[in-house]
Motif scaffolding. Structure first.
Motif, PDB file in Angstrom:
ATOM      1  N   UNK A 285      42.733  50.433  44.515  1.00 15.92           N
ATOM      2  CA  UNK A 285      43.236  49.378  43.618  1.00 15.92           C
ATOM      3  C   UNK A 285      43.993  49.961  42.424  1.00 15.92           C
ATOM      4  N   UNK A 286      44.808  50.966  42.709  1.00 16.57           N
ATOM      5  CA  UNK A 286      45.541  51.627  41.627  1.00 16.57           C
ATOM      6  C   UNK A 286      46.612  50.722  41.031  1.00 16.57           C
ATOM      7  N   UNK A 287      46.994  49.675  41.734  1.00 21.00           N
ATOM      8  CA  UNK A 287      48.009  48.769  41.182  1.00 21.00           C
ATOM      9  C   UNK A 287      47.490  47.999  39.974  1.00 21.00           C
ATOM     10  N   UNK A 288      46.166  48.012  39.760  1.00 16.68           N
ATOM     11  CA  UNK A 288      45.575  47.337  38.607  1.00 16.68           C
ATOM     12  C   UNK A 288      45.455  48.255  37.390  1.00 16.68           C
ATOM     13  N   UNK A 289      45.903  49.494  37.533  1.00 20.36           N
ATOM     14  CA  UNK A 289      45.879  50.452  36.421  1.00 20.36           C
ATOM     15  C   UNK A 289      47.284  50.975  36.191  1.00 20.36           C
ATOM     16  N   UNK A 290      47.641  51.096  34.926  1.00 23.43           N
ATOM     17  CA  UNK A 290      48.976  51.599  34.590  1.00 23.43           C
ATOM     18  C   UNK A 290      49.000  53.097  34.371  1.00 23.43           C
ATOM     19  N   UNK A 291      47.843  53.753  34.435  1.00 25.16           N
ATOM     20  CA  UNK A 291      47.798  55.202  34.254  1.00 25.16           C
ATOM     21  C   UNK A 291      46.509  55.649  33.601  1.00 25.16           C
TER      22      UNK A 291
END
Length: 677
Positions: A285-291
Motif C-alpha cells: 500500500x505504498x500509494x498511501x505514503x508520499x515517502x
C-alpha cells in the motif's frame, strides 16, 4: 585471595597424596615411606607450579612438553616407563573463593604421573545434540533470501558467466578465510561476540556491542520481508490467485494482463501488471505514503503476519540450540526440495533456454569494470555472513576438537552452489516470461531485490499449470529461508548477552528471549506502515551494510595484528591437530583486510543511488541512513575510552593491559597432566 586459594589447594592435594600413599604403603619400612613422601611433595609442587603458570587463555603447557587445549584431554606418556607411573586425580570446585578437592594416588612403579582434573560448579555450556544440527544451522544462516534474488540479478547484470570469475576469486581469498576464522575463534574460546574479546584483545570489546546493535537493526526490517511472504502464502489458498486479474478493488485503470494469451492487450509505459499492483497497492500500500517523511498508518494485516513470524521465532530459539537445532532440519532442507521442484518445472517451460543463455552468457569486457569486482566482493561477503556474531555463537557450542576447518569449506561451498542453482531457478522462469510476453529477457528481468520474487516470479507462477500448488511451496520456501537467518541472528545476540552477563541472564533465558523478540517487533513497526518498504530499503542500503563491513575489518585487524596470527594458528593446532598453511595466514594478515577495505572505499567513493519504485530518496535520507549505521559503530571508540579510563597504572601500562588477552575461564578446561619423577 587467589594466593590463599592456591595454598589451600596445595595443602589439600598434599594431604590427599600423603593419605593415599600411607594407605598403600603402610606395611613398608619408614625409610621407604620417607622416600615416597618426598616424591609426593615434588609431584604436588610441580602440579601447583603448573596451575600458577598455566592460567592463560590458550593452552596448558605440560611439564612433559605436551599441551592440552581448552577443556580437553590430550596426553600420552613420554616413554614406556611413565605408562606405569603413579596416577593421581584431583577435582576442584571453587565458588566465591572457596576451594574443595578430592584426590587419589596409586603407585605402580618408580615413576609417577599426576593427573589433575579442573571442574567448576558453573552450569556446563550447552552443546549441539548432533553435528548435523550445527551444519544445517550454519547452512540455513548463510543461505538466505539474498541467495535467491540478489545473486542471480548481480550475476546477469555484471557479465553473466564472466561474473563467476571475480565471484570465485573473492570467495577464495576473502569470504572463506573470514568464515573459517570466525568458526575457529568461536570454537576455541567458547564465547559469544562480546565476552570473547577479553581473550583476544580487551580494548576491542566494543566490536561485540556494535555487532549486537547491527543484529537488532537487521531484525527490524528483515522479518518484515517474511511477513510479506506470509501474506502472499495466505492469499495463495484460492483456485484463482489474486495477482492474476485486474478486477480487484485495488487495481487501477492502468492494470493490464499482458501474457501471450491476451492478444487484444495494448501495452504502454504507464501500464502495470496485476502482480505489480497486488504487491504495491494491496500488500505494501505504498500509494498511501508520499515517502519517508510521511509513512502513514500501520497495516494491521502485515502486523498480524509479523506477529505470527516472531511467535515462530520465539518458540524455536527460546530453549537454545537444542530446540533451534531440531527446527533447522525442516527450515534448512525444505528450501532445497522446493528449489529442485521449481528447477525441474522451470526447465520444462517454453522459452526456459532463453533465460539460461541470458544468465550464463559471458561478457568478458565487463571484467574491466571496477563495479563488477565491487559487486562480487560485496555479494560473497554478505552471502557467507561473517561479522554478525552468528558464526562465533554457533561454533562456541561445538565440541572443542570438532573439525571446523572442514565445516568452513563444506558450508561455504554449499552456500555458493546454492546461489548458482538459484540463478537457474529464477532465469528459467524469466525466459518463460519473455517467451510469453514476446519480449527480451532483459526487459523482463529489470526488477531487482524483493520485487524480483514478489512481482516477476509470482506472476510467472500464476501463469503455470497448478499455479496454486507452486505458489504455496514457493512462498513457504521464502519464509523458511528467512526464518533460518532470523534464528541465527538472534541467537548471536542471545549467546553474546548470556556469556557477558551469565549470573543475571542464564537462568532467565526464556524471559530474556521474549523481551528481545518484543523489542524486535516494536522496532519493526515502522516497516509495517504504508511507507514501510521505503524504511526497509533505507535500513538495507545504509544502516547495516557499511557498518558490518567496518566491524569485520576491525575484527580481522584485532585478531591478526594484535592477538597475532602465530598465536591464533597455535590455537588452531591445539584444537584441530594441524597448523594452518601459509595461504590462510597470508589471507588473515593482508588479503582479508585489503578485501574489506576495498569494499568500504568503493562504497564511500561510489555511494549507491537509492530508489524504490518511483520514489527517489532525498539527500537527507542519506544522512539519516549513515547516522543509523554510525550509531552502532560508535560503540567501538566509546568502549576503548571507557576501558582505558577504568584501567589502573600509567597510560603505557593501561594501553599494554588493554591489548593483552585475559586468562580464560577454566570451566571448560579438562585435564592437566604432569609427569614427574
Amino acid at each position: 585471595m587467589e594466593t590463599t586459594n592456591l595454598m589451600m589447594t596445595s595443602m589439600l592435594i598434599k594431604d590427599k597424596c600423603e593419605s593415599e600413599v600411607d594407605a598403600e604403603t603402610g606395611k613398608e619400612s619408614r625409610e621407604v615411606k620417607a622416600q615416597e613422601e618426598s616424591v609426593q611433595d615434588e609431584n604436588c609442587r610441580l602440579m601447583l607450579a603448573d596451575g600458577l603458570a598455566e592460567r592463560g587463555p590458550k593452552s596448558l603447557s605440560l611439564v612433559s612438553g605436551q599441551q592440552v587445549s581448552n577443556g580437553f584431554t590430550t596426553s600420552s606418556p613420554q616413554n614406556s616407563k611413565e605408562e606405569t607411573g603413579l596416577s593421581a586425580t584431583y577435582s576442584a570446585s571453587s565458588v566465591s573463593g572457596s576451594v574443595g578437592g578430592s584426590g587419589s594416588a596409586a603407585q605402580l612403579g618408580g615413576l609417577r604421573t599426576l593427573v589433575v582434573q579442573q571442574t567448576s560448579l558453573d552450569r556446563p555450556r550447552e552443546t549441539w545434540s548432533k553435528k548435523m544440527d550445527f551444519l544445517l544451522s550454519v547452512i540455513g544462516y548463510a543461505v538466505d533470501l539474498g541467495n535467491v534474488w540478489r545473486f542471480p540479478y548481480i550475476c546477469y547484470q555484471n557479465g553473466g558467466g564472466a561474473f563467476l570469475l571475480p565471484y570465485l576469486l573473492m570467495a577464495v581469498f576473502g569470504g572463506v578465510p573470514l568464515f573459517y576464522m570466525e568458526l575457529a575463534l568461536g570454537q576455541f574460546h567458547r564465547n559469544g561476540c562480546i565476552s570473547i574479546w577479553k581473550h583476544i584483545c580487551p580494548i576491542f570489546k566494543g566490536i561485540g556491542f556494535a555487532i549486537c546493535i547491527i543484529a537488532l537493526y537487521i531484525a527490524f526490517y528483515y522479518n518484515t520481508i517474511m511477513a510479506w511472504a506470509l501474506y502472499y502464502l495466505l492469499s495463495s489458498f484460492q483456485s484463482t490467485l489474486p495477482w492474476t486479474t485486474c478486477s480487484n478493488s485495488w487495481n487501477t485503470g492502468n492494470c493490464h494482463s499482458y501474457m501471450s494469451t491476451d492478444q487484444n492487450v495494448s501495452w504502454s509505459n504507464s501500464s502495470t501488471s496485476p502482480a505489480e499492483e497486488f504487491y504495491t497497492r494491496h500488500v505494501l500500500q505504498v500509494h498511501l505514503s508520499s515517502g519517508l517523511h510521511q509513512l502513514g498508518s500501520i497495516s494491521w494485516q502485515l502486523a498480524l503476519c509479523l506477529l505470527f513470524i516472531f511467535t515462530i521465532v520465539y518458540f524455536s530459539i527460546w530453549k537454545g540450540v537444542k530446540t533451534s537445532g531440531k527446527v533447522v532440519w525442516v527450515t534448512a532442507t525444505f528450501p532445497y526440495l522446493v528449489l529442485l521442484v521449481l528447477l525441474i518445472r522451470g526447465a520444462t517451460l517454453p522459452g526456459a533456454w532463453r533465460g539460461v543463455v541470458f544468465y550464463l552468457k559471458p561478457d568478458w569486457e565487463k571484467l574491466l569494470s571496477t563495479t563488477v569486482w565491487i559487486d562480487a566482493a560485496a555479494q560473497i561477503f554478505f552471502s557467507l555472513g561473517p561479522g554478525f556474531g552468528v558464526l562465533l555463537a554457533f561454533a562456541s557450542y561445538n565440541p572443542f576438537h570438532n573439525n571446523c576447518y572442514k565445516d568452513a569449506l563444506v558450508t561455504s561451498s554449499v552456500n555458493c552452489l546454492t546461489s548458482f542453482l538459484s540463478g537457474f531457478v529464477i532465469f528459467t522462469v524469466l525466459g518463460y516470461m519473455a517467451e510469453m510476453r514476446q519480449q527480451d529477457v532483459d526487459a523482463v528481468a529489470k526488477d531487482a531485490g524483493p520485487s524480483l520474487l514478489f512481482i516477476i516470479y509470482a506472476e510467472a507462477i500464476a501463469n503455470m499449470p497448478a499455479a496454486t500448488f507452486f505458489a504455496i511451496i514457493f512462498f513457504l520456501m521464502i519464509i523458511m529461508l528467512g526464518l533460518d537467518s532470523t534464528f541465527a541472528g538472534l541467537e548471536g545476540v542471545i549467546t553474546a548477552m548470556l556469556d557477558e552477563f551469565p549470573n543475571v541472564l542464564v537462568r532467565r533465558r526464556e524471559c530474556f528471549v521474549l523481551g528481545l523478540v518484543c523489542v524486535c517487533y516494536l522496532g519493526a513497526l515502522s516497516t509495517l506502515t504504508y511507507g514501510g518498504a521505503f524504511v526497509v530499503k533505507l535500513f538495507e542500503e545504509y544502516a547495516t551494510g557499511p557498518a558490518v563491513i567496518t566491524v569485520v575489518l576491525l575484527e580481522v585487524i584485532a585478531v591478526s595484528w594484535f592477538y597475532g596470527t602465530t598465536r591464533f594458528c597455535n590455537d588452531i593446532q591445539v584444537m584441530l591437530g594441524f597448523y594452518p598453511g601459509c595461504f590462510w595466514r597470508i589471507c588473515w594478515v593482508a588479503i582479508c583486510p585489503s578485501f574489506l577495505l576495498f569494499i568500504i572505499i568503493s562504497f564511500l567513493a561510489f555511494p549507491p543511488e537509492v530508489k524504490l519504485f518511483d520514489y527517489q530518496y532525498p539527500p537527507w535520507t542519506t544522512a539519516l541512513g549513515y547516522s543509523i549505521g554510525v550509531s552502532s559503530l560508535i560503540c567501538v571508540p566509546v568502549y576503548m575510552v571507557y576501558h582505558l579510563i577504568n584501567a589502573k597504572g600509567t597510560f603505557k601500562q593501561r594501553l599494554s593491559k588493554s591489548i593483552t588477552p585475559e586468562p580464560s575461564n577454566d570451566q571448560h578446561r579438562g585435564f592437566i597432566v604432569t609427569n614427574a619423577v
